[in-house]
Scaffold this motif. Structure first.
Motif, PDB file in Angstrom:
ATOM      1  N   ARG A 169       1.029  -1.354  -0.115  1.00 17.95           N
ATOM      2  CA  ARG A 169      -0.132   0.105   0.023  1.00 17.95           C
ATOM      3  C   ARG A 169       0.941   1.296  -0.056  1.00 17.95           C
ATOM      4  N   LEU A 170       0.370   2.270  -0.693  1.00 17.52           N
ATOM      5  CA  LEU A 170       1.041   3.400  -0.438  1.00 17.52           C
ATOM      6  C   LEU A 170       0.748   4.540   0.577  1.00 17.52           C
ATOM      7  N   ALA A 171      -0.451   4.393   0.905  1.00 19.37           N
ATOM      8  CA  ALA A 171      -1.047   4.974   2.218  1.00 19.37           C
ATOM      9  C   ALA A 171      -2.131   4.694   2.768  1.00 19.37           C
ATOM     10  N   TYR A 172      -2.698   5.020   3.725  1.00 19.58           N
ATOM     11  CA  TYR A 172      -3.860   4.593   4.554  1.00 19.58           C
ATOM     12  C   TYR A 172      -4.912   4.839   3.461  1.00 19.58           C
ATOM     13  N   ASP A 173      -5.937   4.045   3.696  1.00 20.84           N
ATOM     14  CA  ASP A 173      -7.322   3.837   2.786  1.00 20.84           C
ATOM     15  C   ASP A 173      -7.922   5.177   2.587  1.00 20.84           C
ATOM     16  N   GLU A 174      -7.890   6.021   3.816  1.00 21.78           N
ATOM     17  CA  GLU A 174      -8.819   7.132   3.875  1.00 21.78           C
ATOM     18  C   GLU A 174      -8.224   8.150   2.795  1.00 21.78           C
TER      19      GLU A 174
ATOM     20  N   ARG B  73      -8.199   6.606  -1.060  1.00 21.35           N
ATOM     21  CA  ARG B  73      -9.751   6.994  -1.424  1.00 21.35           C
ATOM     22  C   ARG B  73      -9.690   8.284  -1.963  1.00 21.35           C
TER      23      ARG B  73
ATOM     24  N   GLU C 105      -1.883  12.255   6.709  1.00 26.30           N
ATOM     25  CA  GLU C 105      -2.140  11.358   7.569  1.00 26.30           C
ATOM     26  C   GLU C 105      -2.625  11.634   8.958  1.00 26.30           C
TER      27      GLU C 105
ATOM     28  N   GLY D  28      -9.739  12.550   8.083  1.00 30.48           N
ATOM     29  CA  GLY D  28     -10.731  11.667   8.415  1.00 30.48           C
ATOM     30  C   GLY D  28     -10.406  10.922   9.879  1.00 30.48           C
TER      31      GLY D  28
END
Ligand SMILES: [Fe+2]
Ligand SMILES: [Fe+2]
Lengths: 353, 501
Positions: free
Chosen positions: A14-19, A22, A34, A38
């Motif tokens: 993954r490149l980053a958190y889903d929030e 998205r 980050e 959210g």
């Protein structure tokens, strides 16, 4: 133990958190994103507050204004806790070295005797003004919707307490500081030229719409008061040889500039909202139209301070400057400026610059 | 020349007296919330600030700490530091932390702003303001510390959404929602005292020393970095309680009731920590039982409560039961997580033989008799038919929201059920403690957002398991068995490809 990684690269899942992916697609996120986007809880709150059962723990209805996306507002300074502290620590170190210099050069001793009384008429009572500002911003920090907004208000609340302490710090450099602090408070509570201001501050504590609270303090009250005292009256102080206090004035001015960046961006976010922009514009205009005369009335009596030094200041010109700055700021934001300025003696344009 | 003031006097000058009683608006209108709980405060100036930190000092210390912390995080990311942890299984403890605890840090941040706004005493407000922004710090350094793990492992990707939705996370969520919806003094008793003082060592030390033992540099680093903040918060917690008790005798029974409630709420929340400690750390620090004995029985029951006895405060409700349960709760909780692990955003597994032996040693009275046979049976099922899960939905306790998995205090073989009827409706509880808490405030707990009820009501994405998991934001690999999971396969292959040098 360490691993030899030279021949191969481990592929990231993954490149980053889903929030964030998205919202921004597949890219790495910044630490500000980050830490901010959210993060506030949004749903399935368990209980209604005992102290106000009408609202949810975080409730978008705590302001009349609306954003289709609450994270369309981002802090232009990209402040999360880390950089915020670094930035403030840096300005503080700056101020400290200036005050140390002032001390070294005995600048405080050189301030003429009447300045003690002048400090008691504006600077020392403003410790309490700043503290009153913390009260407003802690409310905003608790009830604003979304981390990006409340985070700015949180720093703003802490800054206001900091500003109050910076004034105290200056007072503590003067002889008989205890008396100064006490007398400063007495004047905040009783001096006629400060009562309209104190009354206004107390009334801002009762504003329940957090956006309104931000705008009253950060679009109207602080900018007018800071311009009048820390910018305009600063020149008077300089002319009268009160050098040391100008370091405090400068700190406050710089702080205001920094702090107004997020408020400006917030107004823009509300006004530019595709869905709610127009309704927001009307509501903000109403808030400003309702509060501006009261704010101005509360500040006009500060004119007496300009009369106090040996080389007097020109309050009307300074007032003109302060209100004009405010008008320009609001106009740049695309907001209307009230045509009638109650209690203002309009100055000829040539004198205003 | 001005007299040079000491730290204490400077702090007093900076903070005291800056407040004032409003006279242009009604005081009750400006500060409406500090009286309805019945707490009586006669003199706010008796509030001893536990830490004397001026704003400029705060900026200075904190920015120095942050500089060091972020330097470690940067080099960790650049050097693939995640490969140095003890074993891939370990990170499941940290997933639980990010999903369960980090959102609580944020809740604390927001609600200490409420205290900073509404308490009339300037000392209290200043302490709350500092704590509020400390808690924002904790939220953010935790998100940043775990961000490098999210890039390579399952279960880290949707912390906040999961906290709002997933069944086992309603345990910490309801706990904190309960605290912030209470009055300000109850909030302070719940969070500053009960959470940050009474139970903090049980909650944080296991995670932080677990991290240190298992080579988790980011968690260890933020844990150490947050420690000096935490020690300020602990001091605040103790100060709150003493202040309330000293101000008026009538406060004592109110505070006692809150201690009773919040000890039990916090203790139940800690059952997740207990399971983590005993089962999820490949390198064990100490057992839950040992931690409970050290951090609660010795430090609190023997250390703190005799001190509070002079105010008329007794050890909280449920302490005797908690002592009896120290032999059981980690095992009962992990077993539930193992069984319902298909719906959790972390992996579960059967402990290795040497881990089972460790538990036998740590829990001689119960482990071989009640729990080891479960895992031996589970292993047999895995060997013969593969991993099994309980696919039904468990009944949840109306108060703590943990499934009904706990046994009678004196009988580890018998599940404990309690119930109350309120307005002709029956409510179920895991224990006498949770039932008592409900009976004190039924109108609060009938509001609980119970994940299982909500699934039945159709509020969680749909009636089927895949629909609910999708609504939870659980992605393949987040849940279920560790052996054969994405994380386990990756871990094995990375460690094969990259030989230690
Ligand atoms: Fe924290
Ligand atoms: Fe329970």
């Amino acid at each position: 133990m360490s691993y030899d990684l030279s021949p191969q690269v481990i592929e990231q899942r993954r490149l980053a958190y889903d929030e964030l992916t998205r919202r921004y697609g597949q890219r790495e996120a910044t630490r500000y994103e980050e830490a901010t986007i959210g993060v506030q809880h949004e749903e399935n709150f368990h209980y209604r507050p005992l102290w106000n059962p009408a609202i949810e723990i975080y409730d978008p209805s705590m302001t009349r204004l609306k954003l289709a996306d609450w994270y369309s507002f981002l802090d232009p300074r990209q402040f999360y806790y880390g950089p915020y502290n670094q930035a403030r620590n840096k300005s503080m170190e700056n101020l400290d070295s200036q005050l140390a210099y002032a001390n070294e050069r005995a600048m405080l001793d050189k301030i003429a005797g009447d300045w003690r009384n002048i400090f008691l008429s504006y600077l020392l009572p403003l410790r309490h003004y700043e503290y009153g500002g913390t009260t407003v911003m802690t409310y905003v920090a608790r009830f604003a919707y979304g981390t990006s907004i409340e985070q700015c208000a949180s720093f703003n609340a802490f800054d206001k307490t900091g500003n109050s302490q910076i004034i105290t710090k200056f007072a503590l450099m003067l002889p008989n500081a205890d008396q100064l602090l006490e007398e400063g408070k007495r004047r905040w509570m009783e001096a006629p030229h400060l009562q309209p201001l104190r009354s206004l501050v107390e009334h801002t504590w009762l504003i329940t719409d957090w956006a309104e609270a931000i705008f009253v303090q950060n679009l109207l009250l602080d900018p007018l008061l800071y311009t009048l005292l820390y910018q305009e009256f600063d020149r008077v102080a300089l002319e009268n040889g009160a050098l040391a206090v100008t370091f405090i004035h400068k700190y406050m001015n710089d702080w205001l500039k920094d702090n107004s960046r997020w408020t400006t961006a917030l107004v823009e976010a509300f006004l530019n909202d595709d869905q709610h922009g127009e309704a927001n514009r009307q509501a903000i205009q109403q808030m400003l139209d309702g509060w501006r005369p009261k704010v101005e009335e509360s500040l006009r009596p500060l004119g007496v301070i300009f009369e106090m030094p040996q080389v007097k200041g020109n309050f009307e010109a300074s007032w003109q400057q302060a209100t004009q700055n405010l008008d320009h700021h609001l106009e740049r934001l695309g907001l209307n400026v009230a045509t009638e300025m109650p209690a203002t003696n309009k100055m000829p344009a040539t004198l205003a610059g | 020349m001005a007299r040079k003031l000491g730290l204490r006097e400077t702090y007093a000058a900076m903070t005291r007296g800056v407040n004032w009683t409003p006279s242009y608006v009604k005081e009750e209108e400006a500060f409406p919330y500090h009286q309805f709980e019945g707490i009586k405060i006669h003199d706010w100036d008796k509030w001893e600030d536990p830490f004397r930190m001026t704003v400029d000092n705060y900026w200075k210390y904190q920015s120095e700490k942050d500089r060091r912390l972020y330097a470690v995080l940067d080099s960790f990311s650049q050097n693939q530091g995640h490969l140095n942890i003890s074993d891939g299984r370990y990170l499941n403890a940290i997933k639980l932390f990010l999903q369960g605890v980090t959102p609580l840090e944020y809740m604390a941040h927001r609600h200490f702003m409420f205290i900073a706004r509404y308490m009339p005493g300037p000392g209290t407000r200043m302490a709350a303001l500092c704590q509020s922004i400390d808690e924002l710090r904790h939220t953010q350094i935790e998100i940043h510390s775990m961000s490098p793990y999210n890039k390579y492992y399952s279960g880290f990707h949707s912390m906040r959404k999961m906290h709002d939705r997933v069944w086992y996370l309603s345990v910490p969520k309801s706990y904190f929602d309960d605290a912030v919806t209470a009055g300000p003094f109850e909030f302070l008793t719940a969070i500053s005292f009960s959470f940050e003082y009474l139970l903090t060592n049980l909650l944080f030390v296991p995670f932080m020393s677990g991290a240190a033992y298992n080579g988790d540099l980011p968690t260890t680093t933020f844990g150490f970095s947050a420690q000096s903040d935490e020690s300020r918060h602990m001091t605040l917690g103790l100060q709150v309680i003493k202040f309330l008790l000293e101000q008026d005798e009538a406060n004592v029974p109110i505070v006692q009731r809150w201690l009773d409630k919040w000890f039990w709420r916090g203790y139940r929340l800690n059952s997740l920590v207990a399971a983590m400690m005993d089962y999820m750390l490949p390198k064990k620090v100490m057992s839950w039982k040992e931690a409970f004995e050290l951090y609660f029985e010795q430090q609190m029951l023997d250390g703190l409560f005799p001190d509070l006895a002079r105010y008329g405060i007794k050890p909280p409700m449920g302490v005797e039961q908690a002592i009896k349960e120290k032999e059981k709760i980690s095992h009962e909780t992990y077993w539930a997580l193992y069984n319902f692990g298909f719906a959790a955003a972390f992996n579960t597994w059967i402990p290795t033989n040497s881990e089972l032996d460790w538990m036998t040693e740590k829990y001689p009275a119960t482990f071989d008799r009640y729990y080891r046979p479960r895992y031996e049976k589970a292993q047999k099922i895995v060997d013969e038919n593969g991993r099994f899960f309980m696919l039904g939905l468990p009944q949840l306790c109306q108060v703590c929201q943990i499934p009904m998995i706990f046994t009678e205090p004196d009988d580890p073989g018998k599940i404990c059920f309690r119930s109350s009827t309120y307005k002709a409706e029956k409510y179920h509880f895991c224990s006498d403690g949770c039932k008592q808490i409900f009976d004190w405030e039924p109108e609060k707990y009938v509001q609980s957002w119970l994940p299982v009820h909500e699934i039945y009501k159709g509020n969680c994405g749909g009636p089927s398991v895949p629909e609910v998991l999708d609504w939870y934001g659980i992605q393949p690999g987040d849940n279920g068995e560790y052996q054969g999971s994405v994380d386990q396969l990756n871990w094995a292959s990375w460690h094969k490809d990259f030989a230690p040098v």
